[in-house]
Design a protein around this motif. Structure first.
Motif, mmCIF file in Angstrom:
data_model
loop_
_atom_site.group_PDB
_atom_site.id
_atom_site.type_symbol
_atom_site.label_atom_id
_atom_site.label_comp_id
_atom_site.label_asym_id
_atom_site.label_seq_id
_atom_site.Cartn_x
_atom_site.Cartn_y
_atom_site.Cartn_z
ATOM 1 N N CYS A 133 13.229 101.345 33.992
ATOM 2 C CA CYS A 133 12.180 101.202 33.069
ATOM 3 C C CYS A 133 12.717 101.692 31.757
ATOM 4 N N VAL A 175 14.182 98.422 30.298
ATOM 5 C CA VAL A 175 12.978 97.224 29.964
ATOM 6 C C VAL A 175 12.087 97.618 29.047
ATOM 7 N N GLY A 176 11.742 98.791 28.852
ATOM 8 C CA GLY A 176 10.948 99.506 27.663
ATOM 9 C C GLY A 176 11.423 99.473 26.222
ATOM 10 N N ALA A 213 11.396 95.499 25.425
ATOM 11 C CA ALA A 213 10.099 95.182 25.005
ATOM 12 C C ALA A 213 9.701 95.689 23.571
ATOM 13 N N ILE A 254 2.774 92.764 23.739
ATOM 14 C CA ILE A 254 4.229 93.189 24.118
ATOM 15 C C ILE A 254 4.285 94.471 24.431
ATOM 16 N N TRP A 269 2.351 96.572 25.444
ATOM 17 C CA TRP A 269 1.791 97.185 26.649
ATOM 18 C C TRP A 269 2.953 97.040 27.842
ATOM 19 N N VAL A 270 4.100 96.547 27.804
ATOM 20 C CA VAL A 270 5.003 96.503 28.649
ATOM 21 C C VAL A 270 5.719 97.874 28.604
ATOM 22 N N THR A 271 5.826 98.268 27.191
ATOM 23 C CA THR A 271 6.426 99.582 27.006
ATOM 24 C C THR A 271 5.474 100.639 27.736
ATOM 25 N N CYS A 325 6.144 100.728 31.407
ATOM 26 C CA CYS A 325 7.489 101.417 31.674
ATOM 27 C C CYS A 325 7.291 102.896 31.547
#
Length: 471
Positions: free
Chosen positions: A111, A114-115, A118, A140, A142-144, A147
Motif C-alpha cells: 500500500c 502504490v500510494g 499514485a 488519482i 483517491w488511490v492514495t 491505500c
C-alpha cells in the motif's frame, strides 16, 4: 489512556497549573521570652509558586526584586505507558500474531508503494500550487486515500468507531485535532508564511478543509498540551475532532521508544482501537478575531473536556529537552521538562535557547535526581568560590535546600535576561573593558575588571574564564 464511554466524561476539565491556596498564618502575639533566632517568619501567600525571599539578590542593580518558579509538575505527556513487553498474555499474543505480522507487513509495504506512485502521478507536472488541485488529479489521489486506509488496517485498525458528523466546509473550514500517532512536523515554511497559507486556504471554498494539529507534536493522549496559534489567528469557525486510542495491554502512543519497536508492537496485536469524535463547531465572536490566544483556550477546553484529560503548558520544546536529556543518558530525563509554553509566554525564551541552557546545566554534572549543588554549579560556570558565587546560587535556589533543578536554573536565567537594564548593563560592561574604543576587549583589560568582582582571582583563574587572548 483509560477506556470509557464516549458520551460520559468522567472528569471536568482543569489546568495542571491551577493555583493552590496557601494560607498565611500570623501569630497575634508571641511570647516575650521568644528569642529572635527561634522566631519563624510567616508563610507568604502565593499561587503555586515559591519565591526568593531571604538570600541577598545579586541582580538588584538590574531592577530585579526576586523571582519565582512554578511548582514542578508530575505529568509527563510524552511517556509511553507500555514501553516494554510484560505479562504472559502479551508474550503469547505476540507469538501467535507473528504470522499475521508478516502478512500485515506485506500489505503495509504494498500500500505504501502504490500510494507513493499514485501521489507522484497526481503531482507530476503540477506547477500552479496557488490554486486547488484539478479534479482529474484529485481522482488519482483517491488511490492514495484508499491505500492510507489499508495501511491503517495493516496496523490493526480493522474498524474505527466514529461519533458525530463532520461539519460542511462552508461552515467550519478549519479542523483541529489532538496528536498521538507520529506525524512528521517538519515544514520549510516560516511561521508567518504558514499562517498566511492557512488563511488563504480557509478563505477559499475551492480548497478542501484545512486539518491542523495545534499541539505541534505527539503526546500519550493522557493530557492536552499547549496549542500553537496558527489555526486560530485567521478567526474562522473551527470544528474540533478528538481521537482516542483505548488500550489495556499496549499503549499505541509515540514515546521514548524506537519507531521499529512501535511498529512491531502494533503489527502483533489482534486489534488496535481507535475512536474519532466530531465536536460541536466553535465560532469566535467578532471581537475575538484579534485574540487568537483566547480562541485557542476555548477550543482546548472543549477538547480536554471531551477527552476527559487535563491541560498543561508543555510544548514541543519540552520534548526537545526530554530527548536531549535522554540522549545524554540522564537517569530521569523527564525531570528536565519545564512546561516551555509558560517560559515562552513569560520570558520569550525559545525552545532552541532552552536546549542550549540545558547543555550548560548538564555540564554541571547533576545528580541522579537532576539537581546541582553549589560546588558543581561554580565549577560548571567557572566561578571562583566566593560570596558573589554563593549569592548567585542562592538567587536560583528558591527552595533553599542547597541545590537547584534545571527548571529553577532556566527560570532564574530567563528572569535576569528579561530585566530592563540587562542589555544596558552588558553594553556598559563591555564598554568598560573596551578601553581603546576599537570594539575589541583584550584579556588583560577584562581580567582587571573581573578582579574587582571576584577578589583574589589569580592568573590561572583568569585564563580558565577567558580562554583566547582576544574576545
Amino acid at each position: 489512556m483509560a477506556e470509557h464511554d464516549l458520551t460520559s466524561p468522567l472528569l471536568s476539565p482543569r489546568y495542571s497549573d491551577q493555583p493552590q491556596t496557601v494560607l498565611t498564618v500570623d501569630e497575634d502575639s508571641e511570647p516575650s521570652d521568644q528569642s529572635p533566632s527561634n522566631h519563624q517568619p510567616p508563610l507568604q501567600t502565593h499561587n503555586d509558586e515559591k519565591t526568593t525571599l531571604t538570600s541577598p539578590n545579586p541582580y538588584a542593580f538590574l531592577g530585579s526584586d526576586g523571582h519565582s518558579v512554578p511548582a514542578p509538575t508530575t505529568v509527563d505527556p510524552f511517556r509511553n505507558g507500555t514501553p516494554f513487553i510484560s505479562g504472559v498474555y502479551e508474550a503469547v499474543k505476540i507469538v501467535l500474531c507473528l504470522p499475521i505480522m508478516l502478512l500485515r507487513l506485506v500489505l503495509f509495504g504494498a500500500c505504501l508503494a502504490v500510494g507513493y506512485i499514485a501521489t507522484r502521478i497526481a503531482l507530476e507536472g503540477w506547477k500552479d500550487k496557488q490554486n486547488p488541485m484539478p479534479k482529474w488529479r484529485c481522482r488519482i489521489m483517491w488511490v492514495t486515500r484508499i491505500c492510507a486506509r489499508f495501511i491503517l488496517f495493516s496496523f490493526g485498525y480493522q474498524w474505527i468507531r466514529r461519533k458525530g458528523k463532520p461539519a460542511p466546509r462552508e461552515i467550519a473550514p478549519i479542523v483541529v485535532s489532538n496528536h498521538v500517532i507520529y506525524v512528521n512536523r517538519f515544514s520549510p515554511a516560516s511561521r508567518k508564511n504558514a499562517v498566511n497559507e492557512i488563511k488563504r486556504r480557509a478563505s477559499c471554498d475551492k480548497f478542501p478543509r484545512v486539518l491542523l494539529f495545534p499541539e505541534g507534536t505527539t503526546t500519550n493522549g493522557k493530557v492536552l498540551i499547549s496549542f500553537q496559534l496558527g489555526a486560530f489567528i485567521p478567526g474562522h469557525p473551527i470544528q474540533p475532532i478528538i481521537v482516542r486510542y483505548p488500550h489495556v495491554h499496549f499503549d499505541q502512543s509515540w514515546g521514548l521508544i524506537s519507531l521499529a519497536k512501535l511498529m512491531f508492537r502494533m503489527f502483533t496485536q489482534f486489534h488496535n482501537y481507535m475512536e474519532v469524535e466530531y465536536l460541536p463547531i466553535i465560532v469566535p465572536p467578532d471581537n475575538e478575531k484579534l485574540s487568537a490566544v483566547h480562541f485557542a483556550e476555548r477550543t482546548g477546553q472543549a477538547m480536554a473536556s471531551a477527552l476527559n484529560v487535563v491541560q498543561t503548558s508543555h510544548s514541543y520544546g519540552d520534548l526537545m529537552l526530554l530527548m536531549k536529556a535522554a540522549e545524554l543518558q540522564q537517569e530521569r530525563p523527564w525531570s528536565y521538562m519545564v512546561e516551555m509554553a509558560k517560559i515562552e509566554s513569560l520570558y520569550h525564551i525559545s525552545s532552541l535557547e532552552a536546549v542550549d541552557f540545558l547543555d550548560k546545566f548538564l555540564s554541571m554534572n547533576p545528580d541522579t535526581s537532576g539537581c546541582v549543588k553549589l560546588h558543581d554549579f561554580s565549577r560548571g560556570l567557572r566561578l571562583k568560590a566566593c560570596k558573589l558565587s554563593e549569592e548567585i546560587f542562592g538567587f536560583l535556589d528558591v527552595e533553599k535546600n542547597g541545590s537547584i533543578t534545571f527548571k529553577q536554573f532556566l527560570f532564574g536565567v530567563a528572569h535576569v535576561m528579561k530585566q530592563p537594564l540587562f542589555m544596558q548593563a552588558c553594553e556598559l560592561a563591555f564598554a568598560e573593558c573596551d578601553v581603546r574604543g576599537d570594539n575589541c576587549c583584550m584579556k588583560e583589560e577584562l581580567s582587571n575588571i573581573l578582579r574587582h568582582a571576584i577578589p583574589d582571582l589569580n592568573e590561572d583563574g583568569v585564563n580558565k574564564r577567558l580562554g583566547p587572548s582576544t574576545l
